[in-house]
Write a protein that holds these residues in place. Structure first.
Motif, mmCIF file in Angstrom:
data_model
loop_
_atom_site.group_PDB
_atom_site.id
_atom_site.type_symbol
_atom_site.label_atom_id
_atom_site.label_comp_id
_atom_site.label_asym_id
_atom_site.label_seq_id
_atom_site.Cartn_x
_atom_site.Cartn_y
_atom_site.Cartn_z
ATOM 1 N N ILE A 79 -21.555 21.102 96.577
ATOM 2 C CA ILE A 79 -20.760 20.291 95.650
ATOM 3 C C ILE A 79 -20.710 20.978 94.286
ATOM 4 O O ILE A 79 -21.746 21.387 93.742
ATOM 5 N N ARG A 80 -19.499 21.070 93.763
ATOM 6 C CA ARG A 80 -19.296 21.706 92.473
ATOM 7 C C ARG A 80 -18.325 20.858 91.660
ATOM 8 O O ARG A 80 -17.304 20.389 92.167
ATOM 9 N N PHE A 81 -18.641 20.646 90.380
ATOM 10 C CA PHE A 81 -17.786 19.903 89.463
ATOM 11 C C PHE A 81 -17.204 20.861 88.426
ATOM 12 O O PHE A 81 -17.886 21.784 87.967
ATOM 13 N N ASP A 82 -15.944 20.618 88.065
ATOM 14 C CA ASP A 82 -15.248 21.493 87.116
ATOM 15 C C ASP A 82 -14.590 20.677 86.016
ATOM 16 O O ASP A 82 -14.053 19.585 86.265
ATOM 17 N N LEU A 83 -14.615 21.222 84.816
ATOM 18 C CA LEU A 83 -13.853 20.705 83.688
ATOM 19 C C LEU A 83 -13.098 21.874 83.065
ATOM 20 O O LEU A 83 -13.579 23.018 83.087
ATOM 21 N N GLY A 84 -11.931 21.597 82.504
ATOM 22 C CA GLY A 84 -11.181 22.673 81.879
ATOM 23 C C GLY A 84 -10.148 22.145 80.911
ATOM 24 O O GLY A 84 -9.821 20.954 80.896
ATOM 25 N N GLY A 85 -9.649 23.044 80.099
ATOM 26 C CA GLY A 85 -8.597 22.690 79.154
ATOM 27 C C GLY A 85 -7.760 23.909 78.818
ATOM 28 O O GLY A 85 -8.286 25.019 78.709
ATOM 29 N N THR A 86 -6.466 23.711 78.696
ATOM 30 C CA THR A 86 -5.567 24.799 78.327
ATOM 31 C C THR A 86 -4.845 24.454 77.032
ATOM 32 O O THR A 86 -4.497 23.290 76.791
ATOM 33 N N ASN A 87 -4.651 25.467 76.209
ATOM 34 C CA ASN A 87 -3.985 25.314 74.909
ATOM 35 C C ASN A 87 -4.615 24.196 74.093
ATOM 36 O O ASN A 87 -3.929 23.326 73.543
ATOM 37 N N ILE A 88 -5.919 24.226 73.984
ATOM 38 C CA ILE A 88 -6.623 23.114 73.336
ATOM 39 C C ILE A 88 -6.430 23.088 71.823
ATOM 40 O O ILE A 88 -6.732 22.079 71.180
ATOM 41 N N LEU A 89 -5.929 24.169 71.233
ATOM 42 C CA LEU A 89 -5.618 24.171 69.802
ATOM 43 C C LEU A 89 -4.155 23.817 69.531
ATOM 44 O O LEU A 89 -3.733 23.780 68.375
ATOM 45 N N GLY A 90 -3.394 23.579 70.587
ATOM 46 C CA GLY A 90 -2.013 23.137 70.410
ATOM 47 C C GLY A 90 -1.071 24.200 69.885
ATOM 48 O O GLY A 90 -0.247 23.926 68.996
ATOM 49 N N ASP A 150 4.253 22.862 72.643
ATOM 50 C CA ASP A 150 3.631 23.134 73.939
ATOM 51 C C ASP A 150 2.466 22.174 74.154
ATOM 52 O O ASP A 150 1.697 21.860 73.231
ATOM 53 N N ASP A 151 2.305 21.731 75.391
ATOM 54 C CA ASP A 151 1.323 20.697 75.692
ATOM 55 C C ASP A 151 -0.083 21.257 75.805
ATOM 56 O O ASP A 151 -0.305 22.448 76.044
ATOM 57 N N THR A 152 -1.027 20.358 75.620
ATOM 58 C CA THR A 152 -2.445 20.613 75.889
ATOM 59 C C THR A 152 -2.824 19.835 77.141
ATOM 60 O O THR A 152 -2.507 18.645 77.257
ATOM 61 N N THR A 153 -3.455 20.511 78.080
ATOM 62 C CA THR A 153 -3.798 19.876 79.359
ATOM 63 C C THR A 153 -5.294 19.978 79.597
ATOM 64 O O THR A 153 -5.895 21.043 79.398
ATOM 65 N N TYR A 154 -5.875 18.879 80.040
ATOM 66 C CA TYR A 154 -7.290 18.849 80.423
ATOM 67 C C TYR A 154 -7.377 18.549 81.919
ATOM 68 O O TYR A 154 -6.534 17.842 82.481
ATOM 69 N N THR A 155 -8.396 19.095 82.531
ATOM 70 C CA THR A 155 -8.519 18.961 83.979
ATOM 71 C C THR A 155 -9.963 18.694 84.362
ATOM 72 O O THR A 155 -10.898 19.182 83.704
ATOM 73 N N ALA A 156 -10.149 17.915 85.415
ATOM 74 C CA ALA A 156 -11.474 17.644 85.971
ATOM 75 C C ALA A 156 -11.355 17.627 87.485
ATOM 76 O O ALA A 156 -10.380 17.096 88.035
ATOM 77 N N GLY A 157 -12.330 18.235 88.153
ATOM 78 C CA GLY A 157 -12.233 18.313 89.598
ATOM 79 C C GLY A 157 -13.578 18.412 90.278
ATOM 80 O O GLY A 157 -14.609 18.651 89.635
ATOM 81 N N VAL A 158 -13.542 18.242 91.591
ATOM 82 C CA VAL A 158 -14.733 18.384 92.413
ATOM 83 C C VAL A 158 -14.369 19.214 93.634
ATOM 84 O O VAL A 158 -13.253 19.115 94.157
#
Length: 943
Positions: A901-912, A931-939
């Motif tokens: 089991i692995r958990f992930d967090l991430g973000g792109t273009n977090i400074l906008g 341009d958008d800022t996107t956050y992601t969470a996964g397993v």
């Protein structure tokens, strides 16, 4: 177990030699790396055990070190775990790769060393999208990939077609796994602008069985993702002088955009994908395989906008403040627009030359608004199947394969426009942060005075591409003091493409606002359209404080019932229009290529070895393009003027011989110097060769009549490519410095120019060869891990790269002396890495310097002129849209809770970071995109 290991080693070696074909050194050490990258199992290198981010980067460095060409790779950190959410986003970390943000707020438009002429392959097979020569890499989810190779210098065993290079997307295969495996990835992605939480899932299952006829392995991988997006923008149109007989006000020495607007691209898209592989190890030396791939794209989206058109009758202006940003320009006496040369010989309409300064702020009253929606409904489906075998013994290696691909795209676009008079608004010019517009009383949100405006446009198209490929590759090892291997092979490709299209435009019933018939314009509230026809589009912060505007409802425009209601109102036949023969084309292309290549290796001094390859690839291509053109027949002998559709056919062929040579000096201790030369070719895509011409009259007086045409006389682009690199690989990382040069002939660019058809001016966009172009630069890259540090700090690492690209158009084209379109001179990535005790993460900043992304010289915008040449009718100064420098910061963080089991967090273009465009000079702002800022969470769960 020894037999199985031998099979794995042999299959990995053959898969790489036959598909990526980037190795000349022995690949036995590479095979376990691929298996471990797929399974996530650790490998021993001395006393260091690596996995995850570090293992991924070290495997990529190993591929780079052993390759015959200049290659940079991205290796999956684990099954279904690429370092970035999309392939294109991951590629922006590769030295020399530049990307940009698409309309749907995705990373895309991949360029290698400034050039977008990339050949894309999947497991070594060319892959296309309908009638183009490129593949939308976003359509193959990163979850499906085991590895991506960016091959920047060609060898003769590679498929020709990419002067920028080749990007090979490699999928997982069952023999890369040591035991039955089931992996499930589930992820949620949240965009700040879209304010939606979107799902993304993938499942991979694989197993291998020992049978009486040999080992058989099967793998199936499916994925699905849905994404909502909102990409808001402000825009200022091209400048016009505020003096002329047909403009509503006179202010000498001033210029103003013809339009100021807010608009948003928003909607959703989803991507289903599936791939499968079957491998049969019939004997120790023979493997038979079959691969299948499906990629899909569905999208329902819209481009909604609200603007004020500033040069229509009845508009007034006050409280004008001029800036110090002034240029010498020529402007038409009647319209204040730039006078474009037209006719043969070229002439100029009446004009004046004066110094014009930009309006910095003003109060504008009674302007005509344009509140419109383009509704889109798009679908793409692509299938690829392959069957082949590989033979490998101690000396002889062979591979034969046939494959077939089919790609189908259908696209539907409906445009509907409403408008009104805006009593007053305050305007402040874009100084780099977007134009600011304030409208007291929010008239954009009221339907009381909104009328049917301009027209209704319908565009329906269907494009199909298919590609049959057959190839055979063979090599045998040579045991001599110099030569080490001989390779040869043949490839046959038969490719077809066709486009069917219908374009129907109809002016609004009643009068047209902003014209002499405005008094009879029909109000939307009195038109009989249903109450839901207008709805509120998303707002833009600098346009009326983000309040948005009422525009035609895109869901209504996408529905069959809504379209027919609107068609009836506009006096058009109900039902979708039939495809029009004058807009169709069909193309067929057959290519036969062969190659021969020798590998050599010899010691030249104590501890120093020289190796490399020398080869040649002759090719022959024959193509046929069938299109049509609309010809106007003048009135003769009492017969009225009429139009005819005349078929056009163009047949072309080309024969090329593409040599290559490379040499590598290995000095021992991880230090090596490599040089290479290759000649590469890029054939024009089918749409660019279409001999037909299509054009239409605009229903908006502020927009120039426009059209497009192909150019059947386009010549293939060719490049002489030179590379040299010095690389040092050490226990904890590597550092590399590379220089490159590309001498390109017959470079193709597409831009608009003024053409006179039946006495009417049109801006016609055509591709053309610009003669020669030169591209040269330097890449510096490296990575290192600091495992010598104490405790938790021993998990730290760094990575980075810097690219300098100096490009120039040569010859006699209007762009001579300028850089190539879309090329930034400077590009860099800087990343901080961490991996320790089940935690891994990266923080990466990506920067791209200024570039220009469009040539609008054929448009009507004011631009600076040399007063001494102002009377020269052959002189048309450039009008280019430049993009300001920008950088993006992304992060990713993972925690292995257990082996499964692995958990992930991430973000792109977090400074906008934002797109900021301007015309010719930074003071003359054009477009500003949020341009958008996107956050992601996964397993991720592995069984």
């Amino acid at each position: 177990m020894m037999v199985r290991s031998k099979i794995l080693l042999g299959m990995s070696a053959l898969a790489y030699a036959g598909t990526a074909q980037a190795q000349t050194a022995p690949v036995g050490s590479e095979a376990p790396a691929r298996a471990e990258a797929a399974t996530g199992q650790a490998a021993d290198e001395g006393d260091i055990v690596v996995s995850g981010i570090r293992q991924s980067l070290e495997r990529a460095a190993q591929i780079k070190q052993n390759a015959a060409q200049v290659v940079d790779s991205i290796v999956s950190e684990d099954i279904g775990k690429f370092p970035d959410p999309t392939t294109a986003a991951a590629l922006q970390r590769v030295p020399g790769v530049q990307v940009s943000v698409t309309q749907s707020n995705e990373i895309g438009n991949v360029r290698v060393r400034g050039l977008g002429d990339i050949l894309t392959t999947v497991d070594g097979r060319e892959i296309i999208t309908t009638t183009g020569r490129t593949f939308a890499m976003q359509d193959l989810p990163a979850d499906a990939l085991a590895r991506v190779d960016v091959i920047k210098s060609n060898t003769s065993d590679l498929i020709e077609g990419g002067i920028a290079g080749i990007i090979d997307l490699q999928l997982n295969k069952p023999f890369n796994f040591r035991k039955p495996t089931l992996v499930v990835n589930a992820r949620g992605n949240y965009g700040l602008k879209s304010d939606k939480f979107d799902p993304q899932v993938s499942v991979l299952a694989t197993d291998t069985w020992q049978t009486g006829i040999g080992d058989i392995g099967a793998l199936v991988n499916v994925s699905w993702a849905k994404t909502h997006y909102n990409h808001p923008r402000t825009r200022e149109g091209v400048r016009r002088a505020m003096t002329g007989t047909n403009i509503p006000y006179t202010l000498a020495g001033a210029m103003l955009p013809n339009v100021v607007e807010s608009h948003s691209d928003y909607g959703w898209y989803e991507r289903p994908q599936a791939n499968a592989a079957l491998q049969w190890q019939a004997s120790d030396h023979l493997q038979v395989y079959a691969d299948g791939l499906y990629t899909g794209y569905r999208s329902q989206s819209q481009w909604s906008l609200a603007n004020a058109q500033l040069f229509l009758p009845g508009t007034t202006i006050s409280n004008v403040q001029l800036s110090d940003d002034c240029i010498a320009a020529r402007s038409r006496l009647d319209s204040g627009q730039s006078p474009l040369p037209g006719g043969t010989p070229p002439t100029l309409p009446a004009y004046r030359v004066s110094d014009l300064c930009q309006v910095q702020s003003a109060t504008i009253s009674n302007a005509v608004s344009e509140q419109k929606t383009y509704s889109y409904n798009n679908r793409t489906d692509a299938w690829l199947g392959a069957f082949g075998f590989k033979y490998d013994d101690d000396i002889v290696h062979a591979k034969a394969e046939v494959s077939y691909q089919r790609s189908v795209n259908t696209s539907e676009t409906i445009l509907a426009v409403v408008g009104q008079r805006i009593p007053t608004f305050e305007y402040t010019a874009n100084n780099g942060d977007g134009a600011v517009v304030t409208t007291p009383g929010d008239p954009f949100l009221s339907s009381a005075n909104v009328v049917l405006s301009e027209g209704m446009d319908q565009t329906f198209s269907r494009s199909v591409g298919d590609l049959f490929q057959a190839r055979i590759d063979g090599s045998f090892d040579i045991d001599s003091g110099l030569l080490s291997k001989f390779q040869s092979g043949f490839r046959y490709a038969d490719r077809g493409g066709d486009l069917q299209q219908a374009v129907v435009s109809k002016s609004a019933p009643g009068g047209v606002i902003g014209s002499g018939t405005e008094a009879t314009a029909i109000k939307v509230d009195a038109s009989g359209l249903p109450a839901g026809y207008l709805y509120r589009m998303p707002g833009v912060p600098t346009f009326n404080g983000g309040a948005g505007a009422l525009v035609p409802n895109p869901d209504f425009l996408r529905s069959d019932e809504g379209r027919d209601i609107l068609r009836t109102l506009y006096g058009l036949p109900t039902g979708d229009p039939d495809y029009q023969p004058q807009r169709a084309f069909y193309a067929n292309e057959k290519t036969l290529a062969g190659y021969a290549q020798l590998s050599y290796e010899t010691p030249i001094a104590a501890g120093i070895t020289l190796d490399g390859v020398v080869g040649v690839r002759p090719t022959r291509t024959e193509r046929s393009i069938r299109g049509s053109s609309v010809v106007t027949i003048p009135a003769v002998g009492g017969q009225p003027a009429r139009t005819e559709i005349r078929p056009l056919t163009a047949n072309t062929s080309d024969t090329d011989v593409l040599p290559n040579a490379s040499a590598r000096l290995q000095f021992g201790g991880g230090l090596q110097l490599r040089t290479s030369y290759s000649k590469t070719i890029r054939r024009p895509d089918f749409a660019s060769l279409n001999p037909g011409l299509t054009y239409s009259l605009s229903t908006n007086p502020n927009i120039l009549n426009a059209g497009s045409a192909g150019n059947p006389d386009l010549r293939p682009q060719k490049s002489d490519s030179y590379d040299v690199s010095l690389e040092y690989y050490f226990r904890r990382g590597f550092i590399a410095v590379a220089g490159y040069k590309r001498d390109i002939t017959d470079r193709v660019v597409t831009a608009s120019a003024n053409e006179v058809i039946d006495g009417i001016n049109y801006s016609i966009s055509r591709p053309r060869n610009v003669g020669q172009a030169e591209l040269k630069g330097v890449e510096v890259s490296g990575q290192a891990f600091f495992d010598f540090l104490p405790g938790l700090f021993s998990g730290l690492g760094v990575m980075g790269n810097f690219t300098y690209a100096d490009t120039q158009v040569k010859g006699s084209d209007r762009l001579t002396g300028l850089p190539l379109q879309g090329v930034s001179k400077y590009n860099f990535n800087a990343g901080l890495l961490y991996e320790k005790s089940g935690l891994s993460g990266r923080l990466v900043y990506t920067y791209r310097s200024e570039y220009y992304d469009s040539d609008e010289t054929g448009a009507l915008g004011i631009r600076e002129v040399d007063p001494a040449r102002a009377s020269d009718a052959t002189y048309n100064p450039l009008l280019l849209n430049y993009v300001r420098p920008s950088g993006r910061l992304d992060f990713g963080l993972s925690w292995d809770m257990s082996d499964r089991i692995r958990f992930d967090l991430g973000g792109t273009n977090i400074l906008g970071a934002k797109y900021r465009g301007y015309y010719n000079q930074p003071a003359f702002g054009q477009e500003y995109r949020y341009d958008d800022t996107t956050y992601t969470a996964g397993v991720r769960i592995r069984i």
